[in-house]
Motif scaffolding. Structure first.
Motif, PDB file in Angstrom:
ATOM      1  N   THR A  46      -6.548  34.914   1.870  1.00  0.00           N
ATOM      2  CA  THR A  46      -6.196  33.403   1.792  1.00  0.00           C
ATOM      3  C   THR A  46      -6.118  32.787   0.728  1.00  0.00           C
ATOM      4  O   THR A  46      -7.445  32.913   0.158  1.00  0.00           O
ATOM      5  N   SER A  47      -5.197  32.049   0.103  1.00  0.00           N
ATOM      6  CA  SER A  47      -5.631  31.513  -1.100  1.00  0.00           C
ATOM      7  C   SER A  47      -6.404  30.241  -1.204  1.00  0.00           C
ATOM      8  O   SER A  47      -7.116  30.039  -1.982  1.00  0.00           O
ATOM      9  N   LEU A  48      -6.303  29.473  -0.047  1.00  0.00           N
ATOM     10  CA  LEU A  48      -7.041  28.566   0.182  1.00  0.00           C
ATOM     11  C   LEU A  48      -8.590  28.738   0.166  1.00  0.00           C
ATOM     12  O   LEU A  48      -9.272  28.244  -0.263  1.00  0.00           O
ATOM     13  N   GLY A  49      -8.755  30.024   0.877  1.00  0.00           N
ATOM     14  CA  GLY A  49     -10.347  30.242   1.223  1.00  0.00           C
ATOM     15  C   GLY A  49     -10.846  30.664  -0.251  1.00  0.00           C
ATOM     16  O   GLY A  49     -11.800  30.331  -0.683  1.00  0.00           O
ATOM     17  N   VAL A  50      -9.931  31.407  -0.972  1.00  0.00           N
ATOM     18  CA  VAL A  50     -10.542  31.860  -2.522  1.00  0.00           C
ATOM     19  C   VAL A  50     -10.457  30.652  -3.209  1.00  0.00           C
ATOM     20  O   VAL A  50     -11.523  30.656  -3.939  1.00  0.00           O
ATOM     21  N   ALA A  51      -9.716  29.775  -3.304  1.00  0.00           N
ATOM     22  CA  ALA A  51      -9.993  28.505  -4.061  1.00  0.00           C
ATOM     23  C   ALA A  51     -10.860  27.726  -3.686  1.00  0.00           C
ATOM     24  O   ALA A  51     -11.922  27.403  -4.474  1.00  0.00           O
ATOM     25  N   ALA A  52     -11.002  27.431  -2.248  1.00  0.00           N
ATOM     26  CA  ALA A  52     -12.426  26.440  -1.900  1.00  0.00           C
ATOM     27  C   ALA A  52     -13.542  27.219  -2.275  1.00  0.00           C
ATOM     28  O   ALA A  52     -14.636  26.363  -2.611  1.00  0.00           O
ATOM     29  N   ALA A  53     -13.803  28.475  -1.769  1.00  0.00           N
ATOM     30  CA  ALA A  53     -15.120  29.019  -2.236  1.00  0.00           C
ATOM     31  C   ALA A  53     -15.633  28.921  -3.600  1.00  0.00           C
ATOM     32  O   ALA A  53     -16.591  28.922  -3.896  1.00  0.00           O
ATOM     33  N   ALA A  54     -14.453  28.783  -4.515  1.00  0.00           N
ATOM     34  CA  ALA A  54     -14.897  28.525  -5.871  1.00  0.00           C
ATOM     35  C   ALA A  54     -14.590  27.255  -6.546  1.00  0.00           C
ATOM     36  O   ALA A  54     -14.885  26.999  -7.554  1.00  0.00           O
ATOM     37  N   LEU A  56     -12.192  25.309  -6.246  1.00  0.00           N
ATOM     38  CA  LEU A  56     -11.019  24.878  -7.035  1.00  0.00           C
ATOM     39  C   LEU A  56      -9.720  24.689  -6.210  1.00  0.00           C
ATOM     40  O   LEU A  56     -10.065  24.793  -5.047  1.00  0.00           O
ATOM     41  N   ALA A  57      -8.681  23.905  -6.863  1.00  0.00           N
ATOM     42  CA  ALA A  57      -7.730  23.651  -5.938  1.00  0.00           C
ATOM     43  C   ALA A  57      -6.628  24.806  -5.699  1.00  0.00           C
ATOM     44  O   ALA A  57      -6.320  25.549  -6.574  1.00  0.00           O
ATOM     45  N   ASP A  58      -6.326  24.850  -4.755  1.00  0.00           N
ATOM     46  CA  ASP A  58      -5.287  25.981  -3.935  1.00  0.00           C
ATOM     47  C   ASP A  58      -3.891  25.363  -4.686  1.00  0.00           C
ATOM     48  O   ASP A  58      -3.550  24.177  -4.546  1.00  0.00           O
ATOM     49  N   GLY A  59      -3.208  26.426  -4.789  1.00  0.00           N
ATOM     50  CA  GLY A  59      -1.665  26.099  -5.288  1.00  0.00           C
ATOM     51  C   GLY A  59      -1.410  25.728  -6.547  1.00  0.00           C
ATOM     52  O   GLY A  59      -0.542  25.006  -6.889  1.00  0.00           O
ATOM     53  N   ALA A  60      -2.674  25.612  -7.356  1.00  0.00           N
ATOM     54  CA  ALA A  60      -2.635  25.028  -8.650  1.00  0.00           C
ATOM     55  C   ALA A  60      -2.771  26.032  -9.783  1.00  0.00           C
ATOM     56  O   ALA A  60      -2.929  25.607 -10.992  1.00  0.00           O
ATOM     57  N   ARG A  61      -2.436  27.299  -9.693  1.00  0.00           N
ATOM     58  CA  ARG A  61      -2.563  28.390 -10.425  1.00  0.00           C
ATOM     59  C   ARG A  61      -4.018  28.447 -11.194  1.00  0.00           C
ATOM     60  O   ARG A  61      -4.236  28.737 -12.276  1.00  0.00           O
ATOM     61  N   ALA A  62      -4.881  27.853 -10.420  1.00  0.00           N
ATOM     62  CA  ALA A  62      -6.331  28.047 -10.874  1.00  0.00           C
ATOM     63  C   ALA A  62      -7.117  29.040 -10.527  1.00  0.00           C
ATOM     64  O   ALA A  62      -8.197  29.234 -11.172  1.00  0.00           O
ATOM     65  N   ASP A  84      -2.705  37.105  -1.185  1.00  0.00           N
ATOM     66  CA  ASP A  84      -1.808  36.002  -1.078  1.00  0.00           C
ATOM     67  C   ASP A  84      -2.141  35.594  -2.656  1.00  0.00           C
ATOM     68  O   ASP A  84      -3.221  35.176  -3.405  1.00  0.00           O
ATOM     69  N   ALA A  85      -0.971  35.427  -3.646  1.00  0.00           N
ATOM     70  CA  ALA A  85      -1.005  35.286  -5.101  1.00  0.00           C
ATOM     71  C   ALA A  85      -0.323  34.140  -5.408  1.00  0.00           C
ATOM     72  O   ALA A  85       0.176  33.899  -6.359  1.00  0.00           O
ATOM     73  N   GLU A  86      -0.268  33.005  -4.365  1.00  0.00           N
ATOM     74  CA  GLU A  86       0.448  31.836  -4.557  1.00  0.00           C
ATOM     75  C   GLU A  86       1.852  31.847  -5.125  1.00  0.00           C
ATOM     76  O   GLU A  86       2.359  32.742  -4.509  1.00  0.00           O
ATOM     77  N   ASP A  87       2.209  31.308  -6.604  1.00  0.00           N
ATOM     78  CA  ASP A  87       3.566  31.696  -6.984  1.00  0.00           C
ATOM     79  C   ASP A  87       3.348  32.762  -7.976  1.00  0.00           C
ATOM     80  O   ASP A  87       4.559  32.705  -8.715  1.00  0.00           O
ATOM     81  N   GLY A  88       2.315  33.524  -8.099  1.00  0.00           N
ATOM     82  CA  GLY A  88       2.250  34.395  -8.883  1.00  0.00           C
ATOM     83  C   GLY A  88       1.153  34.018 -10.141  1.00  0.00           C
ATOM     84  O   GLY A  88       1.289  34.902 -11.327  1.00  0.00           O
TER      85      GLY A  88
END
Length: 269
Positions: A46-54, A56-62, A84-88
């Motif tokens: 899950t990109s949200l889980g990966v981002a939030a755990a770090a 960082l913002a989800d969907g922001a290529r971060a 889940d790689a967001e938009d790549g």
């Protein structure tokens, strides 16, 4: 488990009539190991889980590096992994394809790419580039027409047609929950349709009856885990013993070994 031997099995999980692939989404090694221990043959991230755990913002290529790091940690485990790689993490199809190649090299067999309502031609080019660079990778092409758009049916079909023509192995329409529209879309597309499960939407059995071939849980499990932590704290402050399920310290420490033993036993059947 090598990607070469895993991919046909992953694609096959999308071809079982009346039995869609239920894909739970993990955010770290422990969550993936626990889900694998419950018998799930394939696990997504899950990109949200990966981002939030770090932080960082989800969907922001971060989270390109965090996503790749998690793939390195999970790709060699005895279950099929889709990322889940967001938009790549970029606009350039070549760069997206190179990232997909890095995922493939560490054992990832599927990638989810979202269009973010950007130009469909650009997203189709990303899909085509990934399939050209890594032909065996299962590319799930997501459109956000229902997730963050107005749910225009014609626009949804226009985008999905472009992604199918580019070589997508599956298409994903999160936010779509109307049974009639789901059934119509199943009849219209030529590849497996992926729907995001919503607690207020159709049940898994209903989605199966509509012809959906893949049901993702997205960030639901991660958000439920956060909610369970808050519930436990509230219980403690109120003088109650926390409820719910909590693996013991020893069980969590044993997760890597338990998953390997379980997978080895299942592989013989």
């Amino acid at each position: 488990m090598s990607a070469e031997t895993a991919v046909p099995d992953f694609a096959g999980l999308h071809q079982r009539a009346g039995e869609p692939l239920l894909l739970p989404n993990a955010w770290d090694h422990a969550s993936a190991a626990l889900l694998a221990g419950r018998g799930f043959p394939a696990i997504g991230t899950t990109s949200l889980g990966v981002a939030a755990a770090a932080g960082l913002a989800d969907g922001a290529r971060a989270t390109r590096e965090q996503t790749l790091g998690l793939a390195r940690a999970l790709g060699s485990e005895p279950y099929l992994l889709s990322v889940d790689a967001e938009d790549g993490f970029g606009d350039d199809p070549g760069e997206v394809a190179r990232f997909a190649g890095e995922l493939w090299d560490v054992g990832v067999v599927g990638i989810n790419l979202e269009d973010g309502l950007g130009p469909p031609a650009r997203h189709a080019a990303k899909v085509a580039a990934v399939k050209a660079a890594v032909p065996g990778m299962f590319v799930n092409a997501r459109t956000d027409t229902y997730w963050s758009g107005d749910g225009d049916e014609r626009e949804t079909l226009r985008r999905l047609d472009a992604y199918q023509e580019a070589g997508a192995d599956g298409v994903f329409v999160p936010g779509l929950s109307d049974p009639g529209r789901i059934a119509a879309l199943v009849r219209r597309v030529d590849v497996p349709l992926n729907i995001l499960y919503a607690p207020a939407g159709p049940t898994l059995a209903r989605l199966a009856g509509l012809g959906v071939r893949r049901v993702s849980l997205g960030s639901l499990l991660y958000r439920r885990a956060l909610g369970a932590a808050l519930d436990a704290v509230d219980d403690l402050l109120a003088g109650r013993a926390p409820g719910g399920t909590a693996p013991s310290y020893a069980e969590v420490c044993e997760l890597p070994r338990n998953v390997s033993v379980s997978a080895s036993a299942n592989s013989t059947g």
